[in-house]
Write a protein that holds these residues in place. Structure first.
Motif, PDB file in Angstrom:
ATOM      1  N   VAL A 268      -8.665  -7.633 -62.024  1.00  0.00           N
ATOM      2  CA  VAL A 268      -8.321  -6.193 -62.304  1.00  0.00           C
ATOM      3  C   VAL A 268      -9.025  -5.150 -61.378  1.00  0.00           C
ATOM      4  O   VAL A 268      -8.905  -4.261 -60.623  1.00  0.00           O
ATOM      5  N   ASP A 269     -10.405  -5.782 -60.994  1.00  0.00           N
ATOM      6  CA  ASP A 269     -11.306  -5.043 -60.546  1.00  0.00           C
ATOM      7  C   ASP A 269     -10.970  -5.214 -58.925  1.00  0.00           C
ATOM      8  O   ASP A 269     -11.306  -4.159 -58.360  1.00  0.00           O
ATOM      9  N   LEU A 270     -10.631  -6.105 -58.609  1.00  0.00           N
ATOM     10  CA  LEU A 270     -10.490  -6.655 -57.113  1.00  0.00           C
ATOM     11  C   LEU A 270      -9.059  -6.065 -56.630  1.00  0.00           C
ATOM     12  O   LEU A 270      -8.912  -5.792 -55.384  1.00  0.00           O
ATOM     13  N   TRP A 271      -8.103  -5.575 -57.560  1.00  0.00           N
ATOM     14  CA  TRP A 271      -6.994  -5.129 -57.108  1.00  0.00           C
ATOM     15  C   TRP A 271      -6.880  -4.095 -56.320  1.00  0.00           C
ATOM     16  O   TRP A 271      -7.847  -2.862 -56.529  1.00  0.00           O
ATOM     17  N   ASP A 272      -6.403  -4.067 -55.157  1.00  0.00           N
ATOM     18  CA  ASP A 272      -6.615  -3.111 -54.153  1.00  0.00           C
ATOM     19  C   ASP A 272      -5.429  -2.314 -53.886  1.00  0.00           C
ATOM     20  O   ASP A 272      -5.192  -1.841 -52.892  1.00  0.00           O
ATOM     21  N   GLY A 273      -4.351  -2.333 -54.968  1.00  0.00           N
ATOM     22  CA  GLY A 273      -2.953  -1.358 -54.657  1.00  0.00           C
ATOM     23  C   GLY A 273      -2.039  -2.349 -54.136  1.00  0.00           C
ATOM     24  O   GLY A 273      -2.127  -3.551 -53.991  1.00  0.00           O
ATOM     25  N   ARG A 274      -1.145  -1.636 -53.631  1.00  0.00           N
ATOM     26  CA  ARG A 274       0.375  -2.258 -53.435  1.00  0.00           C
ATOM     27  C   ARG A 274       0.175  -3.454 -52.144  1.00  0.00           C
ATOM     28  O   ARG A 274       1.072  -4.471 -52.259  1.00  0.00           O
TER      29      ARG A 274
END
Lengths: 282, 106
Positions: A224-230
């Motif tokens: 969740v933390d690493l999620w950088d968008g689309r």
């Protein structure tokens, strides 16, 4: 550890000098690393240690589970603790005591350790840009303290710091973050192993306390933390599907390789297409 | 069945442990060492950018396969709490608590 605490000023001046758009994604480019040195300071290590403590508590959860399992496999408390202190690789250690309990040969145990840890080659490769200017001692000393959890935290910290590099009062990039966060993991991992081996008679079933669920929980939170968008959507989906199907179909840890390969290829392919379309349009 | 005393250090066991340590360190340092010696193309740099995320996702996928409905729901709770609050410890406690509660009721 070498003290080079001059990071703050340098980070600031590099940013005000302008031309930092290329670093918006947090990775120093070849150009940037030649003009700006990534620091390796005590404050960076401290920050890593502090940020990693809550994660290390989660790691301690399955450290206790490891201690219990090691003890049940016939290892003494001293042997299990020695393993945790010198190997520092949760998945490999859990697999090793599993094999130990099944009376596997020494060669099998060592080979299995290598196979499970192959992913560290990839993790180490991703860390390289931040250690490009650091000494061999700083680089290869820090390497020992690479574990999945603090590696992920470190990548996040580098990405966050790289985006602004201290310009808005946030912390500048500091390679010692890896060492500091790794020390937090190491301390709690070793301590938890001791607790687990000594308490093995009392804790017959670690699953009852959800200790075995800590590993998954830590990684979901890190994802969740690493999620950088689309832009992440396609590579992540590819990795997830590939890893899932491989994990169902093939025993062992091949799913890691399958997922990393599928996600990595899609990610690179996507970037290629992006460059192409820009060239056509402009 | 702890047959050996807590402080026992059997030579063979210590040897295996140290061999594991050497092999593990070789993988941890090997990636850093190799990349430092290669000229990276733009595509390789892109790959290194993408890899952390997809490795974490792959680890999660493998763990989900090993788990059951309790772990799946626990993972969903972790994701939700982490996303909403951005507080890691809270997300961990909520997720592990969910798993323990679900196991207790089944």
């Amino acid at each position: 550890m070498t003290e080079t605490d001059s990071s703050g000023d340098r980070g600031r001046s590099a940013t005000t000098a302008g031309g930092d758009e290329s670093e918006a994604d947090g990775r120093p480019t070849a150009d940037a690393t030649s003009t700006r040195r990534v620091a390796f300071s005590r404050s960076g290590a401290r920050r890593g240690f502090r940020d990693c403590l809550p994660v290390a508590v989660g790691v301690a959860g399955y450290g206790v589970a490891f201690g219990v399992l090691a003890s049940q496999a016939g290892l003494s408390a001293a042997e299990a603790t020695l393993m945790s202190a010198t190997v520092l690789a949760g998945a490999a250690q859990l697999l090793a005591v599993d094999l130990w309990a099944a009376s596997a040969s020494v060669a099998t145990i060592v080979l299995a350790t290598a196979a499970v840890n192959l992913r560290y080659l990839l993790l180490g490769a991703t860390l390289r840009p931040w250690f490009a200017d650091r000494s061999a001692l700083e680089t290869y000393g820090s390497a020992f303290f690479t574990a999945d959890e603090n590696w992920a935290l470190t990548m996040r910290a580098f990405a966050d710091a790289g985006a602004t590099d201290g310009a808005d009062g946030s912390e500048p990039t500091d390679a010692a973050y890896l060492l500091g966060s790794g020390l937090a993991i190491w301390l709690l991992w070793v301590a938890a192993t001791v607790v687990g081996t000594l308490a093995s008679d009392g804790v017959a079933d670690p699953a009852r306390y959800g200790l075995d669920a800590a590993f998954l929980a830590v990684f979901v939170a890190i994802a969740v933390d690493l999620w950088d968008g689309r832009t992440d959507l396609l590579p992540w989906t590819a990795a997830f599907v590939a890893a899932l199907t491989t994990a169902v179909a093939v025993p062992g840890r091949w799913y890691l390789l399958a997922g990393a390969l599928a996600g990595g290829l899609i990610g690179v392919r996507r970037a290629d297409v992006g460059v192409d379309s820009r060239e056509v349009g402009g | 069945m702890s047959s050996s005393p807590a402080t026992a250090l059997e030579p063979t066991t210590v040897g295996v442990v140290l061999a594991m340590a050497v092999v593990t360190y070789a993988t941890k340092a090997g990636g850093l060492w190799l990349v430092g010696r290669l000229e990276l193309t733009e595509r390789a740099e892109t790959a290194l950018e993408v890899l952390p995320g997809v490795i974490v996702v792959s680890i999660v996928a493998g763990e989900l396969v090993e788990g059951g409905p309790e772990e799946w729901l626990g993972a969903a709770v972790v994701a939700l709490v982490a996303r909403k609050t951005e507080r890691l410890p809270l997300a961990l406690v909520a997720g592990i608590g969910t798993v323990v509660l679900l196991r207790g009721s089944v």
